[in-house]
Design a protein around this motif. Structure first.
Motif, PDB file in Angstrom:
ATOM      1  N   ALA A  64     -25.668 -18.182   1.183  1.00 32.56           N
ATOM      2  CA  ALA A  64     -24.774 -18.744   0.176  1.00 32.56           C
ATOM      3  C   ALA A  64     -25.131 -18.234  -1.218  1.00 32.56           C
ATOM      4  O   ALA A  64     -24.240 -17.890  -2.016  1.00 32.56           O
ATOM      5  CB  ALA A  64     -24.831 -20.261   0.219  1.00 32.56           C
ATOM      6  N   GLU A  65     -26.424 -18.162  -1.513  1.00 32.98           N
ATOM      7  CA  GLU A  65     -26.854 -17.640  -2.817  1.00 32.98           C
ATOM      8  C   GLU A  65     -26.456 -16.182  -2.982  1.00 32.98           C
ATOM      9  O   GLU A  65     -25.983 -15.758  -4.047  1.00 32.98           O
ATOM     10  CB  GLU A  65     -28.371 -17.792  -2.948  1.00 32.98           C
ATOM     11  CG  GLU A  65     -28.921 -17.288  -4.270  1.00 32.98           C
ATOM     12  CD  GLU A  65     -30.439 -17.393  -4.363  1.00 32.98           C
ATOM     13  OE1 GLU A  65     -31.036 -16.693  -5.207  1.00 32.98           O
ATOM     14  OE2 GLU A  65     -31.031 -18.173  -3.578  1.00 32.98           O
ATOM     15  N   ARG A 119     -22.686 -15.845  -3.714  1.00 34.39           N
ATOM     16  CA  ARG A 119     -22.345 -16.164  -5.111  1.00 34.39           C
ATOM     17  C   ARG A 119     -22.715 -15.020  -6.033  1.00 34.39           C
ATOM     18  O   ARG A 119     -21.943 -14.645  -6.937  1.00 34.39           O
ATOM     19  CB  ARG A 119     -23.055 -17.459  -5.535  1.00 34.39           C
ATOM     20  CG  ARG A 119     -22.480 -18.719  -4.899  1.00 34.39           C
ATOM     21  CD  ARG A 119     -23.046 -19.951  -5.540  1.00 34.39           C
ATOM     22  NE  ARG A 119     -24.488 -20.100  -5.297  1.00 34.39           N
ATOM     23  CZ  ARG A 119     -25.002 -20.746  -4.251  1.00 34.39           C
ATOM     24  NH1 ARG A 119     -24.217 -21.285  -3.342  1.00 34.39           N
ATOM     25  NH2 ARG A 119     -26.316 -20.851  -4.114  1.00 34.39           N
ATOM     26  N   ALA A 120     -23.891 -14.447  -5.829  1.00 37.49           N
ATOM     27  CA  ALA A 120     -24.312 -13.321  -6.661  1.00 37.49           C
ATOM     28  C   ALA A 120     -23.395 -12.118  -6.449  1.00 37.49           C
ATOM     29  O   ALA A 120     -22.996 -11.443  -7.415  1.00 37.49           O
ATOM     30  CB  ALA A 120     -25.756 -12.956  -6.340  1.00 37.49           C
ATOM     31  N   THR A 177     -19.840 -16.569   3.098  1.00 35.68           N
ATOM     32  CA  THR A 177     -21.263 -16.932   3.036  1.00 35.68           C
ATOM     33  C   THR A 177     -21.443 -18.421   2.768  1.00 35.68           C
ATOM     34  O   THR A 177     -22.392 -19.037   3.267  1.00 35.68           O
ATOM     35  CB  THR A 177     -21.981 -16.118   1.947  1.00 35.68           C
ATOM     36  OG1 THR A 177     -21.381 -16.373   0.661  1.00 35.68           O
ATOM     37  CG2 THR A 177     -21.930 -14.633   2.247  1.00 35.68           C
ATOM     38  N   GLU A 178     -20.542 -19.012   1.990  1.00 29.80           N
ATOM     39  CA  GLU A 178     -20.634 -20.441   1.717  1.00 29.80           C
ATOM     40  C   GLU A 178     -20.432 -21.280   2.978  1.00 29.80           C
ATOM     41  O   GLU A 178     -20.989 -22.365   3.117  1.00 29.80           O
ATOM     42  CB  GLU A 178     -19.603 -20.848   0.664  1.00 29.80           C
ATOM     43  CG  GLU A 178     -19.902 -20.335  -0.738  1.00 29.80           C
ATOM     44  CD  GLU A 178     -18.745 -20.608  -1.688  1.00 29.80           C
ATOM     45  OE1 GLU A 178     -17.720 -21.169  -1.232  1.00 29.80           O
ATOM     46  OE2 GLU A 178     -18.859 -20.256  -2.877  1.00 29.80           O
ATOM     47  N   ASP A 189     -13.901 -12.285  -3.179  1.00 32.30           N
ATOM     48  CA  ASP A 189     -13.876 -13.743  -3.050  1.00 32.30           C
ATOM     49  C   ASP A 189     -13.998 -14.169  -1.589  1.00 32.30           C
ATOM     50  O   ASP A 189     -14.650 -15.176  -1.277  1.00 32.30           O
ATOM     51  CB  ASP A 189     -12.583 -14.298  -3.647  1.00 32.30           C
ATOM     52  CG  ASP A 189     -12.485 -14.090  -5.151  1.00 32.30           C
ATOM     53  OD1 ASP A 189     -13.545 -13.889  -5.785  1.00 32.30           O
ATOM     54  OD2 ASP A 189     -11.373 -14.121  -5.692  1.00 32.30           O
ATOM     55  N   ALA A 198     -20.316 -12.019  -5.743  1.00 32.89           N
ATOM     56  CA  ALA A 198     -18.976 -12.205  -6.309  1.00 32.89           C
ATOM     57  C   ALA A 198     -18.970 -12.404  -7.815  1.00 32.89           C
ATOM     58  O   ALA A 198     -17.926 -12.188  -8.450  1.00 32.89           O
ATOM     59  CB  ALA A 198     -18.286 -13.385  -5.641  1.00 32.89           C
ATOM     60  N   THR A 199     -20.097 -12.787  -8.405  1.00 28.93           N
ATOM     61  CA  THR A 199     -20.046 -13.217  -9.807  1.00 28.93           C
ATOM     62  C   THR A 199     -21.111 -12.611 -10.710  1.00 28.93           C
ATOM     63  O   THR A 199     -20.962 -12.678 -11.935  1.00 28.93           O
ATOM     64  CB  THR A 199     -20.176 -14.748  -9.901  1.00 28.93           C
ATOM     65  OG1 THR A 199     -21.463 -15.159  -9.403  1.00 28.93           O
ATOM     66  CG2 THR A 199     -19.076 -15.445  -9.104  1.00 28.93           C
ATOM     67  N   GLN A 200     -22.162 -12.035 -10.173  1.00 26.87           N
ATOM     68  CA  GLN A 200     -23.299 -11.651 -10.997  1.00 26.87           C
ATOM     69  C   GLN A 200     -23.514 -10.137 -10.991  1.00 26.87           C
ATOM     70  O   GLN A 200     -22.880  -9.405 -10.233  1.00 26.87           O
ATOM     71  CB  GLN A 200     -24.560 -12.367 -10.496  1.00 26.87           C
ATOM     72  CG  GLN A 200     -24.481 -13.877 -10.579  1.00 26.87           C
ATOM     73  CD  GLN A 200     -25.680 -14.567  -9.956  1.00 26.87           C
ATOM     74  OE1 GLN A 200     -26.745 -13.964  -9.789  1.00 26.87           O
ATOM     75  NE2 GLN A 200     -25.504 -15.826  -9.581  1.00 26.87           N
ATOM     76  N   ALA A 238     -17.598 -14.072  -0.482  1.00 27.90           N
ATOM     77  CA  ALA A 238     -18.323 -15.221  -1.032  1.00 27.90           C
ATOM     78  C   ALA A 238     -18.010 -16.496  -0.255  1.00 27.90           C
ATOM     79  O   ALA A 238     -18.901 -17.296   0.055  1.00 27.90           O
ATOM     80  CB  ALA A 238     -17.985 -15.391  -2.510  1.00 27.90           C
ATOM     81  N   ARG A 239     -16.727 -16.710   0.069  1.00 28.45           N
ATOM     82  CA  ARG A 239     -16.350 -17.896   0.850  1.00 28.45           C
ATOM     83  C   ARG A 239     -16.995 -17.876   2.234  1.00 28.45           C
ATOM     84  O   ARG A 239     -17.416 -18.915   2.755  1.00 28.45           O
ATOM     85  CB  ARG A 239     -14.831 -17.997   0.970  1.00 28.45           C
ATOM     86  CG  ARG A 239     -14.122 -18.448  -0.288  1.00 28.45           C
ATOM     87  CD  ARG A 239     -12.686 -18.853   0.010  1.00 28.45           C
ATOM     88  NE  ARG A 239     -11.931 -17.763   0.614  1.00 28.45           N
ATOM     89  CZ  ARG A 239     -11.274 -16.829  -0.076  1.00 28.45           C
ATOM     90  NH1 ARG A 239     -11.288 -16.864  -1.401  1.00 28.45           N
ATOM     91  NH2 ARG A 239     -10.585 -15.887   0.554  1.00 28.45           N
TER      92      ARG A 239
END
Length: 450
Positions: free
Chosen positions: A63-64, A67-68, A108-109, A102, A70-72, A105-106
């Motif tokens: 999950a981490e 997020r990275a 992995t969440e 996106d 998709a956004t970092q 990322a979804r």
């Protein structure tokens, strides 16, 4: 210039042998390191030696990493820079790349939900579960090291191997040399999130060395065309992933006009380059009105550079685009062209071209062209033809109310997914199988009695 190093057990490795990745107009984008055979062998052995992370740690790290991703900033690029690079190098519309970002990322969440859905209802995840005291099926890995020969047609294909990471496999990814950016970024994010260098590797190789990766893995998934399917069909350790040949069936008791938007989306969504995009439309009765309406709608799609927000069609270097066009012309000989008769290449004037949609009408549901990329083939269908023309299909949207026909479609082993009614073929959701659950291949149950 980006430097896309091999990501092995010792960290990033910049080899002497490199390839230059070009964008659509021939400008260099990245230097891609290629791993030599000895390096690959040592990397695969290191993956086998690596200890398995605990399940909760794996789920949290995935999950981490998502997020990275998709956004970092990862591997020296922001998410926006990464998306522009993929679009510039592959010609996939930028909005499609953003959507895939996106989607990863979804995935992995919700990865724990996904792998849990694949586990048999009567099985438990560990021998330590109290239920094993009375005897219980325990879900266990069939191996320890999983290899992936990835495709480069769409960034979202890299959702496909994340389940293996969640299940505790150590994973080696051989990226497509056309689109190495997504797996390089994703593997880097996974390492930085806690998987480290010895549990997941990015091993970019030439075709000869690629077989070494498969040889040292316990199980593997390989993407490719019909030749790849034939090559690995007899190897029980390898799961081949071939062309989707997704289709739409419209039966006579239903009205095709209300589902025209769904037809257009099925054919063209995401640039039309995915395995879930429909390449076959079968109509019970006269297919002519359907072909005409579909062609009219697809003809209105704009020809734009892939980097523009309104772009919806793929872009290619002009040379390969002309070869696609000539291949389609030969394949479509003798069919009725509703769209694309004058060609499918729209030259953008900078060395690249938009690959526009084509619609051809066939005389028979058994025509060999049905389902072949890059075209929407519209054909007649009747009950006498049965389900034979619908076989070997990744996604079948069946616009029908015939329960007996639906029974037959769901029971057909070569149809992977059946969407009944007004649902586009590219529809997907986390936790549901794509071509079966990957875990069906990676895992098994064994009885444990304590």
């Amino acid at each position: 210039m980006l430097f896309l190093d091999v990501l092995g057990p010792g960290g990033p490795y910049r080899s002497r042998r490199q390839e230059t990745v070009l964008d659509l107009v021939g400008d260099p984008v990245a230097a891609l390191s290629l791993a030599p055979p000895l390096y690959v062998t040592r990397a695969m052995k290191a993956l086998r030696r690596a200890p398995v992370m605990p399940l909760d740690a794996r789920i949290a790290a995935l999950a981490e990493a998502g997020r990275a991703f998709a956004t970092q900033r990862v591997a020296g690029q922001t998410a926006q820079e990464y998306q522009r690079t993929v679009s510039a190098a592959t010609g996939i519309p930028i909005t499609t790349v953003r959507g895939a970002t996106d989607g990863i990322a979804r995935a992995t969440e919700q990865i724990h939900h996904s792998v849990r859905n694949a586990r048999p209802a009567g099985a438990v995840g560990s021998w330590r579960d109290p239920l094993t005291r009375g005897g219980r099926a325990v879900w266990t890995r069939r191996g320890e090291v999983f290899a992936v020969h990835a495709a480069g047609n769409h960034p979202a294909v890299h959702q496909g191997w994340l389940d293996a990471v969640a299940l505790g496999y150590r994973v080696a990814v051989r990226p497509s040399r056309r689109e190495p950016f997504t797996p390089h970024r994703l593997v880097t994010a996974l390492r930085e999130a806690g998987f480290g260098n010895d549990r997941i590797a990015l091993l970019t190789t030439d075709h000869h060395t690629a077989d070494d990766i498969l040889r040292h893995a316990d199980l593997a998934m390989v993407y490719g065309g019909a030749d790849v399917i034939r090559k690995y069909a007899g190897d029980p350790r390898i799961l081949p992933q071939g062309p989707g040949r997704s289709k739409v069936l419209i039966t006579a008791e239903t009205d095709w006009e209300p589902v025209l938007d769904t037809l257009v989306e099925s054919v063209s969504s995401g640039g039309g380059v995915g395995c879930v995009n429909a390449t076959g439309v079968l109509v019970e009765g006269d297919p002519t009105p359907v072909a005409a309406a579909l062609a009219e709608r697809l003809a209105a799609l704009p020809s734009l550079p892939a980097s523009e927000d309104r772009a919806v069609l793929p872009v290619m270097p002009i040379g390969p685009a002309r070869r696609w066009e000539e291949g389609l012309r030969q394949r479509a000989a003798g069919t009725r062209a509703w769209l694309g008769a004058d060609g499918i290449v729209d030259d953008l004037g900078d060395g690249s071209a938009v690959l526009r949609p084509a619609v051809h009408q066939l005389d028979s549901p058994f025509a060999e062209q049905l389902g072949m990329f890059p075209c929407a083939w519209v054909a007649p269908w009747d009950r006498a033809a049965g389900i034979r023309p619908l076989r070997d299909t990744l996604v079948l949207t069946a616009v029908t109310t015939d329960a007996d026909l639906i029974d037959a479609l769901v029971a057909e082993p070569t149809i992977a997914n059946v969407y009944v009614g007004d649902h586009p073929t590219p529809w997907m959701a986390p936790g549901l199988p794509h071509d079966g659950h990957l875990a069906e291949f990676l895992m098994r149950t064994k009885t444990v009695l304590r």
